[in-house]
Scaffold this motif. Structure first.
Motif, PDB file in Angstrom:
ATOM      1  N   ASN A 116     -12.700 -13.176  42.107  1.00 12.07           N
ATOM      2  CA  ASN A 116     -11.734 -13.410  43.174  1.00 12.07           C
ATOM      3  C   ASN A 116     -11.412 -12.101  43.900  1.00 12.07           C
ATOM      4  OD1 ASN A 116     -10.992 -16.344  42.702  1.00 12.07           O
ATOM      5  ND2 ASN A 116     -10.628 -15.478  40.663  1.00 12.07           N
ATOM      6  N   SER A 170      -6.837 -19.930  42.607  1.00 13.78           N
ATOM      7  CA  SER A 170      -8.275 -19.983  42.812  1.00 13.78           C
ATOM      8  C   SER A 170      -8.891 -21.029  41.909  1.00 13.78           C
ATOM      9  CB  SER A 170      -8.902 -18.613  42.527  1.00 13.78           C
ATOM     10  OG  SER A 170     -10.310 -18.678  42.601  1.00 13.78           O
ATOM     11  N   LEU A 208     -10.496 -19.418  46.775  1.00 15.49           N
ATOM     12  CA  LEU A 208      -9.065 -19.183  46.932  1.00 15.49           C
ATOM     13  C   LEU A 208      -8.408 -20.401  47.556  1.00 15.49           C
ATOM     14  CD1 LEU A 208      -9.167 -15.517  48.249  1.00 15.49           C
ATOM     15  CD2 LEU A 208      -8.711 -16.283  45.920  1.00 15.49           C
ATOM     16  N   ILE A 215      -2.843 -12.749  55.170  1.00 18.41           N
ATOM     17  CA  ILE A 215      -3.638 -12.949  53.966  1.00 18.41           C
ATOM     18  C   ILE A 215      -5.105 -12.915  54.369  1.00 18.41           C
ATOM     19  CG2 ILE A 215      -4.208 -14.498  52.066  1.00 18.41           C
ATOM     20  CD1 ILE A 215      -1.421 -15.694  52.301  1.00 18.41           C
ATOM     21  N   ALA A 251      -8.683 -13.713  52.850  1.00 19.17           N
ATOM     22  CA  ALA A 251      -9.470 -14.307  51.768  1.00 19.17           C
ATOM     23  C   ALA A 251     -10.853 -13.677  51.780  1.00 19.17           C
ATOM     24  CB  ALA A 251      -9.554 -15.817  51.953  1.00 19.17           C
ATOM     25  N   ASN A 252     -11.136 -12.874  50.771  1.00 23.30           N
ATOM     26  CA  ASN A 252     -12.374 -12.110  50.718  1.00 23.30           C
ATOM     27  C   ASN A 252     -13.418 -12.754  49.813  1.00 23.30           C
ATOM     28  OD1 ASN A 252     -12.840  -9.905  52.308  1.00 23.30           O
ATOM     29  ND2 ASN A 252     -12.445  -8.391  50.735  1.00 23.30           N
ATOM     30  N   ALA A 302      -8.656 -11.024  47.210  1.00 25.25           N
ATOM     31  CA  ALA A 302      -7.748 -11.384  48.305  1.00 25.25           C
ATOM     32  C   ALA A 302      -6.815 -10.220  48.602  1.00 25.25           C
ATOM     33  CB  ALA A 302      -6.934 -12.623  47.945  1.00 25.25           C
TER      34      ALA A 302
END
Length: 315
Positions: free
Chosen positions: A232, A226, A209, A202, A204-205, A234
């Motif tokens: 958002n 989130s 989140l 995963i 998380a960008n 991801a």
């Protein structure tokens, strides 16, 4: 983290370990009965459902009727021309195999002769057998295989005059039927950066989140969610590739629309996207890749969702 950086780091992670999943085997059968009887000249190629046939060297091959049909050989078969010398035939399979079985026949009354069968992966020889035909027992059901973890994609046959094969049974290596991203494996709380769980990753960008307990009847255990109503970003990425991917999404009615992108292998380019309206309610999203493509992950962008049951599988 931009997609260009994602493309640079993900292959290194994907190469670390295979995914874990449930195993199934696939068996395909070619009887030659859907082909047209006739000669395959040296250098020519005949395409069938599961493989291509090429006549090699200076010898022709032929698709011809079986002279004495029984439960091992019937209909049409592949062999050498009756009045020619040995036939050198290459069978190029459409996908890697772990084993192949076929019937070898020499017409009754023919002298004892030897044919050969060799398995290859590209140009590397995996296994070679000499097939000795007797004058009384002229039919043989032969199975050739390689050790677990190895595959082959070509069968080279040297068939003596009058010999032919039928009923080619192809066994693909066991494939995983499904790989599930299980958010219960991840500690609850905020997600930051890269989370590597072995058979999936995963990324998380964006901030906000988090892994939270499920609060509805559509999901169970923990879910990916989130604290933010918009912005958002991801990535959910697998170490295996398959052709179908499903996930459950529950949008927040007060948030912005969200987008789920289905990402192809090996460079994680988008193959398909689905817009999730915030008022659409719980739904199961699914996409099957077109023939010749495969899937390796999804990307969630935009509005707030609760995501669960993300499964990559073969269909």
């Amino acid at each position: 983290m931009k997609r260009t950086l994602l493309s640079a780091i993900v292959p290194a992670f994907i190469a670390l370990a295979p995914g874990t999943a449930w195993s199934t085997s696939r068996v395909d059968l070619e009887t030659f009965d859907q082909a047209h009887a006739g000669i395959i000249q040296p250098g020519d190629e005949l395409k069938l459902e599961h493989f291509r046939i090429t006549a090699m060297n200076d010898s022709a091959a032929v698709i011809k009727p079986v002279e004495q049909p029984d439960d091992l050989a019937s209909g049409l078969a592949l062999g050498g021309a009756e009045r020619a010398g040995p036939a050198s035939v290459d069978i190029h399979f459409d996908k890697p195999l772990q084993s192949v079985a076929f019937t070898v026949v020499l017409p009754s009354g023919a002298p004892a002769l030897a044919s050969t069968a060799t398995l290859y992966i590209d140009e590397l020889e995996r296994q070679s057998l000499t097939l000795q035909h007797g004058t009384t027992d002229n039919r043989l059901r032969l199975t050739m295989s390689v050790p677990e973890g190895q595959v082959f994609n070509r069968l080279a046959l040297q068939l003596q005059r009058g010999a032919y094969i039928d009923g080619v049974e192809m066994h693909s290596p066991p494939v995983t039927d499904g790989t599930l991203i299980d958010f219960d494996e991840i500690p609850s709380g905020p997600l930051q950066g890269l989370i590597d769980k072995g058979h999936y990753i995963i990324l998380a960008n964006s901030s906000g989140l988090e892994i939270t307990p499920s609060s509805d009847g559509e999901t169970s255990g923990q879910v990916l969610s989130s604290t933010e109503a918009a912005g958002n970003d991801a990535f959910l990425m697998y170490r295996t590739v398959r052709n179908s991917l499903d996930l459950t999404v529950i949008p927040d009615p007060s948030a912005e629309p969200a987008t789920i992108e289905f990402l192809g292998a090996p460079d994680f380019t988008m193959l398909h996207s689905i817009r999730v309206d915030p008022t659409s309610g719980p739904q199961r999203l699914s996409f099957t890749a077109p023939r010749g493509s495969s899937l390796q992950g999804v990307r969630w962008t935009g509005g707030k969702l609760r995501i669960d049951e993300v499964k990559l599988q073969s269909r």
